[in-house]
Motif scaffolding. Structure first.
Motif, PDB file in Angstrom:
ATOM      1  N   TYR A  32       0.858  -1.161   0.000  1.00 23.91           N
ATOM      2  CA  TYR A  32       0.000   0.000   0.000  1.00 23.91           C
ATOM      3  C   TYR A  32       0.913   1.236   0.000  1.00 23.91           C
ATOM      4  O   TYR A  32       2.008   1.197   0.569  1.00 23.91           O
ATOM      5  CB  TYR A  32      -0.883   0.046   1.255  1.00 23.91           C
ATOM      6  CG  TYR A  32      -1.978  -0.980   1.333  1.00 23.91           C
ATOM      7  CD1 TYR A  32      -2.680  -1.172   2.520  1.00 23.91           C
ATOM      8  CD2 TYR A  32      -2.345  -1.756   0.250  1.00 23.91           C
ATOM      9  CE1 TYR A  32      -3.704  -2.093   2.621  1.00 23.91           C
ATOM     10  CE2 TYR A  32      -3.357  -2.691   0.325  1.00 23.91           C
ATOM     11  CZ  TYR A  32      -4.034  -2.855   1.515  1.00 23.91           C
ATOM     12  OH  TYR A  32      -5.050  -3.780   1.616  1.00 23.91           O
ATOM     13  N   PHE A  34       1.178   5.620   0.529  1.00 22.17           N
ATOM     14  CA  PHE A  34       0.548   6.736   1.198  1.00 22.17           C
ATOM     15  C   PHE A  34       1.383   8.008   1.019  1.00 22.17           C
ATOM     16  O   PHE A  34       2.600   7.955   0.875  1.00 22.17           O
ATOM     17  CB  PHE A  34       0.442   6.483   2.720  1.00 22.17           C
ATOM     18  CG  PHE A  34      -0.264   5.208   3.090  1.00 22.17           C
ATOM     19  CD1 PHE A  34       0.406   3.993   3.080  1.00 22.17           C
ATOM     20  CD2 PHE A  34      -1.600   5.227   3.469  1.00 22.17           C
ATOM     21  CE1 PHE A  34      -0.235   2.810   3.424  1.00 22.17           C
ATOM     22  CE2 PHE A  34      -2.253   4.053   3.824  1.00 22.17           C
ATOM     23  CZ  PHE A  34      -1.573   2.849   3.797  1.00 22.17           C
ATOM     24  N   TYR A  36       1.624  11.525   3.365  1.00 22.02           N
ATOM     25  CA  TYR A  36       1.212  12.271   4.554  1.00 22.02           C
ATOM     26  C   TYR A  36       1.816  13.667   4.490  1.00 22.02           C
ATOM     27  O   TYR A  36       2.897  13.873   3.934  1.00 22.02           O
ATOM     28  CB  TYR A  36       1.723  11.587   5.832  1.00 22.02           C
ATOM     29  CG  TYR A  36       0.909  10.403   6.296  1.00 22.02           C
ATOM     30  CD1 TYR A  36       1.135   9.128   5.780  1.00 22.02           C
ATOM     31  CD2 TYR A  36      -0.091  10.555   7.257  1.00 22.02           C
ATOM     32  CE1 TYR A  36       0.392   8.045   6.220  1.00 22.02           C
ATOM     33  CE2 TYR A  36      -0.841   9.470   7.702  1.00 22.02           C
ATOM     34  CZ  TYR A  36      -0.593   8.218   7.173  1.00 22.02           C
ATOM     35  OH  TYR A  36      -1.329   7.143   7.614  1.00 22.02           O
ATOM     36  N   LEU A  44       1.136  14.073  11.721  1.00 19.92           N
ATOM     37  CA  LEU A  44       0.998  13.686  10.320  1.00 19.92           C
ATOM     38  C   LEU A  44      -0.474  13.571   9.951  1.00 19.92           C
ATOM     39  O   LEU A  44      -1.269  12.981  10.677  1.00 19.92           O
ATOM     40  CB  LEU A  44       1.684  12.344  10.089  1.00 19.92           C
ATOM     41  CG  LEU A  44       3.195  12.344  10.249  1.00 19.92           C
ATOM     42  CD1 LEU A  44       3.704  10.918  10.403  1.00 19.92           C
ATOM     43  CD2 LEU A  44       3.855  13.013   9.078  1.00 19.92           C
ATOM     44  N   LEU A  46      -3.073  12.398   6.759  1.00 24.60           N
ATOM     45  CA  LEU A  46      -3.128  11.653   5.514  1.00 24.60           C
ATOM     46  C   LEU A  46      -3.634  12.537   4.379  1.00 24.60           C
ATOM     47  O   LEU A  46      -4.683  13.156   4.481  1.00 24.60           O
ATOM     48  CB  LEU A  46      -4.047  10.444   5.666  1.00 24.60           C
ATOM     49  CG  LEU A  46      -4.188   9.570   4.436  1.00 24.60           C
ATOM     50  CD1 LEU A  46      -2.885   8.824   4.162  1.00 24.60           C
ATOM     51  CD2 LEU A  46      -5.333   8.572   4.606  1.00 24.60           C
ATOM     52  N   LYS A  49      -4.099   7.857  -0.401  1.00 35.77           N
ATOM     53  CA  LYS A  49      -3.573   6.500  -0.308  1.00 35.77           C
ATOM     54  C   LYS A  49      -3.908   5.720  -1.571  1.00 35.77           C
ATOM     55  O   LYS A  49      -4.923   5.978  -2.229  1.00 35.77           O
ATOM     56  CB  LYS A  49      -4.151   5.779   0.910  1.00 35.77           C
ATOM     57  CG  LYS A  49      -5.664   5.605   0.882  1.00 35.77           C
ATOM     58  CD  LYS A  49      -6.159   4.961   2.149  1.00 35.77           C
ATOM     59  CE  LYS A  49      -7.665   4.688   2.097  1.00 35.77           C
ATOM     60  NZ  LYS A  49      -8.468   5.916   2.158  1.00 35.77           N
ATOM     61  N   LEU A  51      -4.442   1.745  -2.487  1.00 30.81           N
ATOM     62  CA  LEU A  51      -4.568   0.394  -1.977  1.00 30.81           C
ATOM     63  C   LEU A  51      -4.657  -0.601  -3.126  1.00 30.81           C
ATOM     64  O   LEU A  51      -4.004  -1.650  -3.128  1.00 30.81           O
ATOM     65  CB  LEU A  51      -5.797   0.267  -1.071  1.00 30.81           C
ATOM     66  CG  LEU A  51      -5.894   1.297   0.065  1.00 30.81           C
ATOM     67  CD1 LEU A  51      -7.169   1.094   0.874  1.00 30.81           C
ATOM     68  CD2 LEU A  51      -4.683   1.218   0.978  1.00 30.81           C
ATOM     69  N   GLN A  98      -1.807  -9.265   8.216  1.00 32.32           N
ATOM     70  CA  GLN A  98      -2.698  -9.489   9.348  1.00 32.32           C
ATOM     71  C   GLN A  98      -3.280  -8.193   9.903  1.00 32.32           C
ATOM     72  O   GLN A  98      -3.436  -8.027  11.111  1.00 32.32           O
ATOM     73  CB  GLN A  98      -1.969 -10.256  10.450  1.00 32.32           C
ATOM     74  CG  GLN A  98      -1.522 -11.639   9.996  1.00 32.32           C
ATOM     75  CD  GLN A  98      -0.742 -12.372  11.068  1.00 32.32           C
ATOM     76  OE1 GLN A  98      -0.302 -11.758  12.030  1.00 32.32           O
ATOM     77  NE2 GLN A  98      -0.573 -13.656  10.888  1.00 32.32           N
ATOM     78  N   GLY A  99      -3.542  -7.251   9.031  1.00 33.28           N
ATOM     79  CA  GLY A  99      -4.172  -6.010   9.454  1.00 33.28           C
ATOM     80  C   GLY A  99      -3.229  -4.973  10.004  1.00 33.28           C
ATOM     81  O   GLY A  99      -3.630  -3.864  10.292  1.00 33.28           O
ATOM     82  N   ALA A 100      -1.966  -5.327  10.167  1.00 35.07           N
ATOM     83  CA  ALA A 100      -1.027  -4.344  10.703  1.00 35.07           C
ATOM     84  C   ALA A 100      -0.656  -3.334   9.628  1.00 35.07           C
ATOM     85  O   ALA A 100      -0.561  -3.669   8.461  1.00 35.07           O
ATOM     86  CB  ALA A 100       0.226  -5.046  11.212  1.00 35.07           C
ATOM     87  N   GLN A 101      -0.428  -2.109  10.023  1.00 32.58           N
ATOM     88  CA  GLN A 101      -0.029  -1.069   9.101  1.00 32.58           C
ATOM     89  C   GLN A 101       1.284  -0.477   9.573  1.00 32.58           C
ATOM     90  O   GLN A 101       1.337   0.620  10.098  1.00 32.58           O
ATOM     91  CB  GLN A 101      -1.111   0.000   9.007  1.00 32.58           C
ATOM     92  CG  GLN A 101      -2.369  -0.506   8.349  1.00 32.58           C
ATOM     93  CD  GLN A 101      -2.120  -0.989   6.934  1.00 32.58           C
ATOM     94  OE1 GLN A 101      -1.511  -0.310   6.124  1.00 32.58           O
ATOM     95  NE2 GLN A 101      -2.584  -2.193   6.624  1.00 32.58           N
ATOM     96  N   LYS A 102       2.335  -1.257   9.411  1.00 31.80           N
ATOM     97  CA  LYS A 102       3.662  -0.854   9.855  1.00 31.80           C
ATOM     98  C   LYS A 102       4.284  -0.042   8.731  1.00 31.80           C
ATOM     99  O   LYS A 102       4.846  -0.588   7.790  1.00 31.80           O
ATOM    100  CB  LYS A 102       4.473  -2.112  10.166  1.00 31.80           C
ATOM    101  CG  LYS A 102       5.833  -1.899  10.752  1.00 31.80           C
ATOM    102  CD  LYS A 102       6.401  -3.288  11.107  1.00 31.80           C
ATOM    103  CE  LYS A 102       7.880  -3.258  11.308  1.00 31.80           C
ATOM    104  NZ  LYS A 102       8.394  -4.626  11.643  1.00 31.80           N
ATOM    105  N   LEU A 103       4.145   1.262   8.800  1.00 35.36           N
ATOM    106  CA  LEU A 103       4.578   2.128   7.728  1.00 35.36           C
ATOM    107  C   LEU A 103       6.093   2.296   7.691  1.00 35.36           C
ATOM    108  O   LEU A 103       6.742   2.428   8.725  1.00 35.36           O
ATOM    109  CB  LEU A 103       3.939   3.512   7.886  1.00 35.36           C
ATOM    110  CG  LEU A 103       2.428   3.588   7.674  1.00 35.36           C
ATOM    111  CD1 LEU A 103       1.902   4.932   8.160  1.00 35.36           C
ATOM    112  CD2 LEU A 103       2.085   3.386   6.216  1.00 35.36           C
ATOM    113  N   PHE A 105       8.606   5.035   6.068  1.00 34.52           N
ATOM    114  CA  PHE A 105       8.547   6.387   5.533  1.00 34.52           C
ATOM    115  C   PHE A 105       9.806   6.747   4.768  1.00 34.52           C
ATOM    116  O   PHE A 105      10.909   6.260   5.067  1.00 34.52           O
ATOM    117  CB  PHE A 105       8.397   7.407   6.673  1.00 34.52           C
ATOM    118  CG  PHE A 105       7.034   7.446   7.303  1.00 34.52           C
ATOM    119  CD1 PHE A 105       6.715   6.611   8.347  1.00 34.52           C
ATOM    120  CD2 PHE A 105       6.076   8.348   6.849  1.00 34.52           C
ATOM    121  CE1 PHE A 105       5.452   6.659   8.936  1.00 34.52           C
ATOM    122  CE2 PHE A 105       4.819   8.411   7.440  1.00 34.52           C
ATOM    123  CZ  PHE A 105       4.506   7.557   8.473  1.00 34.52           C
ATOM    124  N   GLY A 106       9.639   7.658   3.817  1.00 27.52           N
ATOM    125  CA  GLY A 106      10.782   8.323   3.222  1.00 27.52           C
ATOM    126  C   GLY A 106      11.280   9.421   4.138  1.00 27.52           C
ATOM    127  O   GLY A 106      10.709   9.661   5.214  1.00 27.52           O
TER     128      GLY A 106
END
Lengths: 115, 114
Positions: A32, A34, A36, A44, A46, A49, A51, A98-103, A105-106
């Motif tokens: 995914y 994004f 920000y 931050l 949003l 995004k 998906l 598993q639903g986690a959104q471990k981003l 970043f640049g």
């Protein structure tokens, strides 16, 4: 592992001019994507995004971005900027395990709008 | 609450001291994240909670850093024996849980270690 490269650390633009903030990512799996925005002394927020589906994504404040899988890019654009768009912009990727959104970043691009 | 709340907004401490940073997520959000943003850098992942348990703490830099979420709502990030290199903005974020794909961030806690 994923990584994100924002090619410009600073972008100065005149008011009402168009702008493009560049973002390239690296990943061996689907991700995914994004964008920000971070205004001074704020958290931050949003902007938009990607998906799945249409590769052209529209966000808030007149921003849009296009996902290009072959070039592994997700550049952010706005046709006419305002003074209020002055902020730090971050591109990020995540792998929805598993639903986690471990981003990941640049390093950010500081957009400065000059009158 | 309406948004993610973080306290304190600013904390100045001396090297070697103990620090606690608090995050109050959006009501009902089961997932909570901590990130650290050093000067001139993008945020970096520290730890992720699903409910009361730490589902992924792979981003914690060393054993001086610890986080808890005893009742599955408020979380506290604890830093022992602070070092000057710990100076950063610590960001908290939350989302409703499995299947959600957007994080809502707080304004952050700026930590300065002298």
């Amino acid at each position: 592992a994923q990584s994100v490269t924002q090619l410009d650390s600073q972008v100065p633009v005149f008011e009402e001019a168009p702008v493009e903030l560049r973002c390239n990512y690296s990943s061996s799996v689907s991700v995914y994507l994004f964008w920000y925005v971070q205004y001074p002394n704020q958290g931050l927020q949003l902007l938009l995004k990607y998906l799945s589906g249409s590769t052209l994504v529209k966000g808030i404040n007149g921003f849009e971005a296009e996902f290009n899988k072959s070039q592994t890019s997700f550049h952010l654009r706005k046709p006419s900027v305002h003074i209020s768009d002055t902020a730090e912009y971050f591109c990020a990727v995540s792998r929805p395990i598993q639903g986690a959104q471990k981003l990941v970043f640049g390093q950010g691009t500081r957009l400065t709008i000059n009158p | 609450g309406a948004g993610v709340s973080q306290t304190p907004s600013n904390k100045v401490t001396e090297k070697g001291k103990y620090v606690e940073l608090r995050c109050d997520p959006i009501s009902g959000h089961t997932a909570l994240y901590w990130y650290r943003q050093s000067l001139g850098q993008g945020p970096e992942f520290l730890i992720y909670f699903q409910g009361t348990g730490a589902a992924d703490d792979s981003g914690l830099p060393n054993d001086r850093f610890f986080a808890v979420r005893p009742e599955g709502s408020v979380s506290t990030l604890k830093i022992q024996r602070t070092e000057r290199g710990d100076s950063a903005v610590y960001l908290c974020a939350s989302h409703p849980g499995p299947g959600a794909n957007v994080l809502t961030f707080g304004a952050g806690s700026r930590l300065t270690v002298l």
